[in-house]
Scaffold this motif. Structure first.
Motif, PDB file in Angstrom:
ATOM      1  N   ARG A  45       8.962  15.288  23.911  1.00 12.64           N
ATOM      2  CA  ARG A  45       8.099  14.684  25.099  1.00 12.64           C
ATOM      3  C   ARG A  45       7.185  16.348  25.067  1.00 12.64           C
ATOM      4  O   ARG A  45       7.927  16.960  25.305  1.00 12.64           O
ATOM      5  CB  ARG A  45       8.411  13.303  25.749  1.00 12.64           C
ATOM      6  N   TYR A  46       6.153  16.186  25.425  1.00 12.17           N
ATOM      7  CA  TYR A  46       5.531  17.055  25.887  1.00 12.17           C
ATOM      8  C   TYR A  46       5.017  16.511  27.367  1.00 12.17           C
ATOM      9  O   TYR A  46       5.036  15.483  27.500  1.00 12.17           O
ATOM     10  CB  TYR A  46       4.658  17.069  24.891  1.00 12.17           C
TER      11      TYR A  46
ATOM     12  N   SER B 107      -5.149  17.661  23.771  1.00  8.56           N
ATOM     13  CA  SER B 107      -6.263  17.193  23.598  1.00  8.56           C
ATOM     14  C   SER B 107      -7.049  16.223  22.576  1.00  8.56           C
ATOM     15  O   SER B 107      -8.148  15.831  21.973  1.00  8.56           O
ATOM     16  CB  SER B 107      -6.824  18.666  22.967  1.00  8.56           C
ATOM     17  N   ILE B 108      -6.358  15.578  22.328  1.00  7.88           N
ATOM     18  CA  ILE B 108      -6.561  14.833  20.969  1.00  7.88           C
ATOM     19  C   ILE B 108      -7.799  13.718  21.318  1.00  7.88           C
ATOM     20  O   ILE B 108      -7.833  13.523  23.192  1.00  7.88           O
ATOM     21  CB  ILE B 108      -5.426  13.567  20.306  1.00  7.88           C
ATOM     22  N   ARG B 109      -8.743  13.064  21.161  1.00 11.95           N
ATOM     23  CA  ARG B 109      -9.768  12.054  21.550  1.00 11.95           C
ATOM     24  C   ARG B 109      -9.824  11.378  19.673  1.00 11.95           C
ATOM     25  O   ARG B 109      -9.736  11.995  18.718  1.00 11.95           O
ATOM     26  CB  ARG B 109     -11.209  13.266  21.327  1.00 11.95           C
ATOM     27  N   PHE B 110      -9.844  10.294  20.421  1.00 12.32           N
ATOM     28  CA  PHE B 110      -9.837   9.014  19.211  1.00 12.32           C
ATOM     29  C   PHE B 110     -10.867   7.948  20.101  1.00 12.32           C
ATOM     30  O   PHE B 110     -11.652   7.162  21.044  1.00 12.32           O
ATOM     31  CB  PHE B 110      -9.073   8.472  19.592  1.00 12.32           C
TER      32      PHE B 110
ATOM     33  N   VAL C  56      -0.043  10.464   8.087  1.00 10.43           N
ATOM     34  CA  VAL C  56       0.421  12.090   8.077  1.00 10.43           C
ATOM     35  C   VAL C  56       0.626  11.973   9.908  1.00 10.43           C
ATOM     36  O   VAL C  56       1.341  13.522   9.971  1.00 10.43           O
ATOM     37  CB  VAL C  56      -0.950  12.150   7.868  1.00 10.43           C
ATOM     38  N   CYS C  57       0.846  11.053  10.422  1.00 10.83           N
ATOM     39  CA  CYS C  57       0.925  11.960  12.204  1.00 10.83           C
ATOM     40  C   CYS C  57       2.622  11.898  12.286  1.00 10.83           C
ATOM     41  O   CYS C  57       2.785  10.950  11.427  1.00 10.83           O
ATOM     42  CB  CYS C  57       0.645  10.912  13.003  1.00 10.83           C
ATOM     43  N   PRO C  58       3.387  13.146  12.471  1.00  5.65           N
ATOM     44  CA  PRO C  58       4.643  13.325  12.301  1.00  5.65           C
ATOM     45  C   PRO C  58       5.234  12.506  13.620  1.00  5.65           C
ATOM     46  O   PRO C  58       6.715  12.381  13.803  1.00  5.65           O
ATOM     47  CB  PRO C  58       5.696  14.988  12.803  1.00  5.65           C
ATOM     48  N   HIS C  59       4.500  12.427  14.705  1.00  6.39           N
ATOM     49  CA  HIS C  59       5.030  11.174  15.484  1.00  6.39           C
ATOM     50  C   HIS C  59       4.658  10.252  16.355  1.00  6.39           C
ATOM     51  O   HIS C  59       5.064   9.773  17.596  1.00  6.39           O
ATOM     52  CB  HIS C  59       5.134  12.650  16.721  1.00  6.39           C
ATOM     53  N   ASN C  60       3.900   9.730  15.182  1.00  3.65           N
ATOM     54  CA  ASN C  60       4.130   7.957  15.706  1.00  3.65           C
ATOM     55  C   ASN C  60       2.642   8.183  16.557  1.00  3.65           C
ATOM     56  O   ASN C  60       2.903   6.869  17.278  1.00  3.65           O
ATOM     57  CB  ASN C  60       5.029   7.235  15.895  1.00  3.65           C
ATOM     58  N   VAL C  61       1.756   8.316  16.654  1.00 10.37           N
ATOM     59  CA  VAL C  61       0.934   8.733  18.179  1.00 10.37           C
ATOM     60  C   VAL C  61      -0.103   7.615  17.935  1.00 10.37           C
ATOM     61  O   VAL C  61      -0.597   7.480  18.496  1.00 10.37           O
ATOM     62  CB  VAL C  61      -0.043   9.806  18.027  1.00 10.37           C
ATOM     63  N   PHE C  62      -0.335   7.324  16.633  1.00 13.62           N
ATOM     64  CA  PHE C  62      -0.938   6.192  16.514  1.00 13.62           C
ATOM     65  C   PHE C  62      -0.504   4.867  16.049  1.00 13.62           C
ATOM     66  O   PHE C  62       0.485   4.601  15.152  1.00 13.62           O
ATOM     67  CB  PHE C  62      -2.083   6.311  15.071  1.00 13.62           C
TER      68      PHE C  62
ATOM     69  N   ASN D 129       0.578  10.975  24.048  1.00 14.90           N
ATOM     70  CA  ASN D 129       1.367  12.307  25.119  1.00 14.90           C
ATOM     71  C   ASN D 129       2.972  12.590  24.106  1.00 14.90           C
ATOM     72  O   ASN D 129       3.753  13.848  24.120  1.00 14.90           O
ATOM     73  CB  ASN D 129       2.999  11.928  26.555  1.00 14.90           C
ATOM     74  N   ALA D 130       3.208  12.160  22.512  1.00 17.70           N
ATOM     75  CA  ALA D 130       4.101  12.285  21.463  1.00 17.70           C
ATOM     76  C   ALA D 130       3.235  13.086  20.571  1.00 17.70           C
ATOM     77  O   ALA D 130       3.415  14.031  19.740  1.00 17.70           O
ATOM     78  CB  ALA D 130       4.402  10.662  20.527  1.00 17.70           C
ATOM     79  N   CYS D 131       1.834  13.989  20.478  1.00 20.38           N
ATOM     80  CA  CYS D 131       0.504  14.257  20.066  1.00 20.38           C
ATOM     81  C   CYS D 131       1.211  15.992  19.988  1.00 20.38           C
ATOM     82  O   CYS D 131       1.105  16.369  21.605  1.00 20.38           O
ATOM     83  CB  CYS D 131      -0.660  14.106  20.643  1.00 20.38           C
TER      84      CYS D 131
END
Length: 89
Positions: free
Chosen positions: A2-3, A9-12, A26-32, A45-47
């Motif tokens: 966790r960060y 800085s991710i924007r969607f 491709v996301c290693p931390h299941n952000v999406f 917060n997982a990014c």
């Protein structure tokens, strides 16, 4: 891992998403996640700001400042053995 909350800085832009699910692949931390045939930013917060999602989004729905921020500082400190510092305070 966790960060720190709310500093990635991710924007969607969901309006640009076509639901290809490449970001999920491709996301290693299941952000999406996918909801109603489109990606959703499930866990900002997982990014870790690696930039894989942005590089693989053909529709320009994702932007991230890869290699910056607290997540990058934590990873850099783990590699070098030094103290994490992202200069955000």
């Amino acid at each position: 891992m966790r960060y720190l909350k709310n500093i990635s800085s991710i924007r969607f832009d969901p309006d640009k998403c076509m639901g290809c699910a490449r970001c999920i692949e491709v996301c290693p931390h299941n952000v999406f996640d996918i909801k109603d045939k489109r990606a959703v930013l499930q866990d900002r917060n997982a990014c870790m700001e690696c930039g894989a999602c942005q590089r693989n989004c053909s529709f320009g729905a994702i932007e991230v400042d890869a290699g910056v921020g607290c997540a990058s500082a934590i990873l850099r400190s783990m590699r070098t053995g030094g103290e994490a510092s992202c200069d955000c305070s």
